[in-house]
Design a protein around this motif. Sequence first.
Motif, PDB file in Angstrom:
ATOM      1  N   MET A   1       0.867  -1.198   0.032  1.00  0.00           N
ATOM      2  CA  MET A   1       0.204   0.079  -0.027  1.00  0.00           C
ATOM      3  C   MET A   1       0.891   1.282  -0.135  1.00  0.00           C
ATOM      4  O   MET A   1       0.493   2.317  -0.895  1.00  0.00           O
ATOM      5  N   ALA A   2       2.009   1.203   0.721  1.00  0.00           N
ATOM      6  CA  ALA A   2       2.720   2.423   0.814  1.00  0.00           C
ATOM      7  C   ALA A   2       3.435   2.768  -0.506  1.00  0.00           C
ATOM      8  O   ALA A   2       3.455   3.982  -0.734  1.00  0.00           O
ATOM      9  N   GLU A   3       3.577   1.667  -1.202  1.00  0.00           N
ATOM     10  CA  GLU A   3       4.125   2.203  -2.476  1.00  0.00           C
ATOM     11  C   GLU A   3       3.130   3.103  -3.499  1.00  0.00           C
ATOM     12  O   GLU A   3       3.588   3.996  -3.997  1.00  0.00           O
ATOM     13  N   SER A   4       1.999   2.531  -3.430  1.00  0.00           N
ATOM     14  CA  SER A   4       1.060   3.129  -4.258  1.00  0.00           C
ATOM     15  C   SER A   4       0.729   4.604  -3.932  1.00  0.00           C
ATOM     16  O   SER A   4       0.277   5.626  -4.456  1.00  0.00           O
ATOM     17  N   LEU A   5       0.847   4.924  -2.576  1.00  0.00           N
ATOM     18  CA  LEU A   5       0.737   6.271  -1.913  1.00  0.00           C
ATOM     19  C   LEU A   5       1.825   7.192  -2.266  1.00  0.00           C
ATOM     20  O   LEU A   5       1.886   8.274  -2.499  1.00  0.00           O
ATOM     21  N   GLN A   6       3.265   6.552  -2.557  1.00  0.00           N
ATOM     22  CA  GLN A   6       4.183   7.426  -2.918  1.00  0.00           C
ATOM     23  C   GLN A   6       4.100   7.679  -4.351  1.00  0.00           C
ATOM     24  O   GLN A   6       4.921   8.476  -4.861  1.00  0.00           O
ATOM     25  N   SER A   7       3.362   7.139  -5.060  1.00  0.00           N
ATOM     26  CA  SER A   7       3.283   7.306  -6.714  1.00  0.00           C
ATOM     27  C   SER A   7       2.444   8.727  -6.690  1.00  0.00           C
ATOM     28  O   SER A   7       1.743   9.054  -5.799  1.00  0.00           O
ATOM     29  N   ASN A   8       2.549   9.242  -7.974  1.00  0.00           N
ATOM     30  CA  ASN A   8       1.479  10.482  -8.147  1.00  0.00           C
ATOM     31  C   ASN A   8       0.095  10.194  -8.059  1.00  0.00           C
ATOM     32  O   ASN A   8      -0.513  11.157  -7.541  1.00  0.00           O
ATOM     33  N   LYS A   9      -0.200   8.980  -8.330  1.00  0.00           N
ATOM     34  CA  LYS A   9      -1.712   8.672  -8.180  1.00  0.00           C
ATOM     35  C   LYS A   9      -2.318   8.629  -6.961  1.00  0.00           C
ATOM     36  O   LYS A   9      -1.917   7.946  -5.966  1.00  0.00           O
ATOM     37  N   ARG A  10      -3.240   9.644  -6.507  1.00  0.00           N
ATOM     38  CA  ARG A  10      -3.948   9.531  -5.240  1.00  0.00           C
ATOM     39  C   ARG A  10      -5.075   8.508  -5.252  1.00  0.00           C
ATOM     40  O   ARG A  10      -5.763   8.299  -6.227  1.00  0.00           O
ATOM     41  N   LEU A  11      -5.408   8.020  -3.966  1.00  0.00           N
ATOM     42  CA  LEU A  11      -6.748   7.314  -3.930  1.00  0.00           C
ATOM     43  C   LEU A  11      -7.726   8.404  -3.984  1.00  0.00           C
ATOM     44  O   LEU A  11      -7.794   9.578  -3.628  1.00  0.00           O
ATOM     45  N   PRO A  12      -9.157   8.003  -4.197  1.00  0.00           N
ATOM     46  CA  PRO A  12     -10.300   8.942  -4.122  1.00  0.00           C
ATOM     47  C   PRO A  12     -10.486   9.158  -2.596  1.00  0.00           C
ATOM     48  O   PRO A  12      -9.986   8.341  -1.918  1.00  0.00           O
ATOM     49  N   VAL A  13     -10.808  10.324  -2.223  1.00  0.00           N
ATOM     50  CA  VAL A  13     -10.953  10.580  -0.917  1.00  0.00           C
ATOM     51  C   VAL A  13     -12.328  10.766  -0.523  1.00  0.00           C
ATOM     52  O   VAL A  13     -13.317  11.440  -1.114  1.00  0.00           O
ATOM     53  N   LEU A  14     -12.762   9.967   0.649  1.00  0.00           N
ATOM     54  CA  LEU A  14     -14.035   9.888   1.179  1.00  0.00           C
ATOM     55  C   LEU A  14     -14.194  10.734   2.328  1.00  0.00           C
ATOM     56  O   LEU A  14     -13.474  10.415   3.471  1.00  0.00           O
ATOM     57  N   TYR A  15     -14.772  11.802   2.487  1.00  0.00           N
ATOM     58  CA  TYR A  15     -15.191  12.600   3.791  1.00  0.00           C
ATOM     59  C   TYR A  15     -16.390  12.018   4.448  1.00  0.00           C
ATOM     60  O   TYR A  15     -17.307  11.863   3.717  1.00  0.00           O
ATOM     61  N   SER A  16     -16.262  11.256   5.459  1.00  0.00           N
ATOM     62  CA  SER A  16     -17.347  10.676   6.328  1.00  0.00           C
ATOM     63  C   SER A  16     -17.426  10.995   7.737  1.00  0.00           C
ATOM     64  O   SER A  16     -16.725  11.604   8.345  1.00  0.00           O
ATOM     65  N   PHE A  17     -18.616  10.237   8.236  1.00  0.00           N
ATOM     66  CA  PHE A  17     -18.808  10.454   9.723  1.00  0.00           C
ATOM     67  C   PHE A  17     -19.326   9.337  10.044  1.00  0.00           C
ATOM     68  O   PHE A  17     -20.416   8.899   9.551  1.00  0.00           O
ATOM     69  N   ARG A  18     -18.716   8.858  11.126  1.00  0.00           N
ATOM     70  CA  ARG A  18     -18.921   7.413  11.313  1.00  0.00           C
ATOM     71  C   ARG A  18     -20.847   7.052  11.645  1.00  0.00           C
ATOM     72  O   ARG A  18     -21.165   6.279  11.221  1.00  0.00           O
ATOM     73  N   ARG A  19     -21.288   7.935  12.636  1.00  0.00           N
ATOM     74  CA  ARG A  19     -22.652   7.750  12.821  1.00  0.00           C
ATOM     75  C   ARG A  19     -23.658   8.413  11.777  1.00  0.00           C
ATOM     76  O   ARG A  19     -24.818   8.331  12.001  1.00  0.00           O
ATOM     77  N   CYS A  20     -23.285   8.932  10.896  1.00  0.00           N
ATOM     78  CA  CYS A  20     -24.245   9.392   9.866  1.00  0.00           C
ATOM     79  C   CYS A  20     -24.529   8.318   9.018  1.00  0.00           C
ATOM     80  O   CYS A  20     -24.080   7.476   8.195  1.00  0.00           O
ATOM     81  N   PRO A  21     -26.004   8.160   8.895  1.00  0.00           N
ATOM     82  CA  PRO A  21     -26.696   6.948   8.088  1.00  0.00           C
ATOM     83  C   PRO A  21     -26.353   7.247   6.506  1.00  0.00           C
ATOM     84  O   PRO A  21     -26.219   5.989   6.011  1.00  0.00           O
ATOM     85  N   TYR A  22     -26.283   8.544   6.045  1.00  0.00           N
ATOM     86  CA  TYR A  22     -26.019   8.648   4.532  1.00  0.00           C
ATOM     87  C   TYR A  22     -24.522   8.241   4.326  1.00  0.00           C
ATOM     88  O   TYR A  22     -24.237   7.498   3.631  1.00  0.00           O
ATOM     89  N   ALA A  23     -23.613   8.638   5.230  1.00  0.00           N
ATOM     90  CA  ALA A  23     -22.130   8.183   5.187  1.00  0.00           C
ATOM     91  C   ALA A  23     -21.989   6.561   5.471  1.00  0.00           C
ATOM     92  O   ALA A  23     -21.316   6.115   4.596  1.00  0.00           O
ATOM     93  N   MET A  24     -22.805   6.209   6.240  1.00  0.00           N
ATOM     94  CA  MET A  24     -22.802   4.827   6.503  1.00  0.00           C
ATOM     95  C   MET A  24     -23.175   3.855   5.038  1.00  0.00           C
ATOM     96  O   MET A  24     -22.418   2.911   4.860  1.00  0.00           O
ATOM     97  N   ARG A  25     -24.147   4.412   4.578  1.00  0.00           N
ATOM     98  CA  ARG A  25     -24.579   3.589   3.330  1.00  0.00           C
ATOM     99  C   ARG A  25     -23.316   3.713   2.167  1.00  0.00           C
ATOM    100  O   ARG A  25     -23.307   2.670   1.370  1.00  0.00           O
ATOM    101  N   ALA A  26     -22.918   4.982   2.181  1.00  0.00           N
ATOM    102  CA  ALA A  26     -21.956   5.156   1.085  1.00  0.00           C
ATOM    103  C   ALA A  26     -20.616   4.167   1.628  1.00  0.00           C
ATOM    104  O   ALA A  26     -20.095   3.650   0.585  1.00  0.00           O
ATOM    105  N   ARG A  27     -20.290   4.021   2.888  1.00  0.00           N
ATOM    106  CA  ARG A  27     -19.167   3.125   3.086  1.00  0.00           C
ATOM    107  C   ARG A  27     -19.459   1.728   3.084  1.00  0.00           C
ATOM    108  O   ARG A  27     -18.480   1.106   2.412  1.00  0.00           O
ATOM    109  N   MET A  28     -20.728   1.509   3.075  1.00  0.00           N
ATOM    110  CA  MET A  28     -20.855   0.072   2.993  1.00  0.00           C
ATOM    111  C   MET A  28     -20.882  -0.393   1.429  1.00  0.00           C
ATOM    112  O   MET A  28     -20.314  -1.284   0.887  1.00  0.00           O
TER     113      MET A  28
END
Length: 221
Positions: A1-28
């Motif tokens: 995993m560390a290698e891919s993080l060192q490359s230029n390509k970043r992962l998609p970023v998810l801003y989330s809140f653990r207890r939010c039902p909308y965020a829960m369904r996105a995470r699931m």
Amino acid sequence: MAESLQSNKRLPVLYSFRRCPYAMRARMAINQSNKTVELREVVLRDKPSHMIKLSPKATVPVLWLENGNVIDESLEVMAWAADYANWASFPLKTFDSDLISQNDTAFKFHLDKYKYPNRYPNSNALEHREAALDILRGIEASLKNNWLGGRRPSFTDIAILPFIRQFRGVDAQWFDNLKNIPKVILWTNRFLDWEGFKSVMIKYPQWKPGDSVTTFGVTSF
Ligand SMILES: N[C@@H](CCC(=O)N[C@@H](CS)C(=O)NCC(=O)O)C(=O)O
């Protein structure tokens, strides 16, 4: 995993809140797909300025894709994840738009007035509990199998169960002893026991700029 993080390509970023039902369904949905994202845990009273810059309406979840596009509606985050899902074993695409929109409008409306009576002093919480229960009676009639989509949790199950969990959570003993929605009670408790739910409820500390990347997603099931 560390290698891919060192490359230029970043992962998609998810801003989330653990207890939010909308965020829960996105995470699931992400967790059931073959996608990996960088998870940034948000505290709602202290939202990251980067998140607000991406999405001025400032609700979670917010997904920031590698190409810079922003998805800031949970159902659309689910749909993004579903495109990449492992269809063979997970019928994520089973989609009942009527049930989902009923959940996101009427059920959510009554849920809030039942769950947060202090915020709505002119409402009668028990009347709203009854109205929400009426909706669950309708779902009772749709539940022919363990899940709405069949033998496995579907898009629809994932989209609406975080809200039914909240409804149950106000008074779980009352809910679990209701006489006229036995399938809904079993379904809700099956969800609470489901690894796909439990695995997205792990606690993360609040994300701060400069933190190391927390990867999220790609579970085998
Ligand atoms: N329609 C949005 C609703 C998201 C939403 O309302 N999230 C709540 C948390 S559960 C939120 O971020 N509220 C903003 C706040 O409380 O400041 C979606 O489906 O993503």
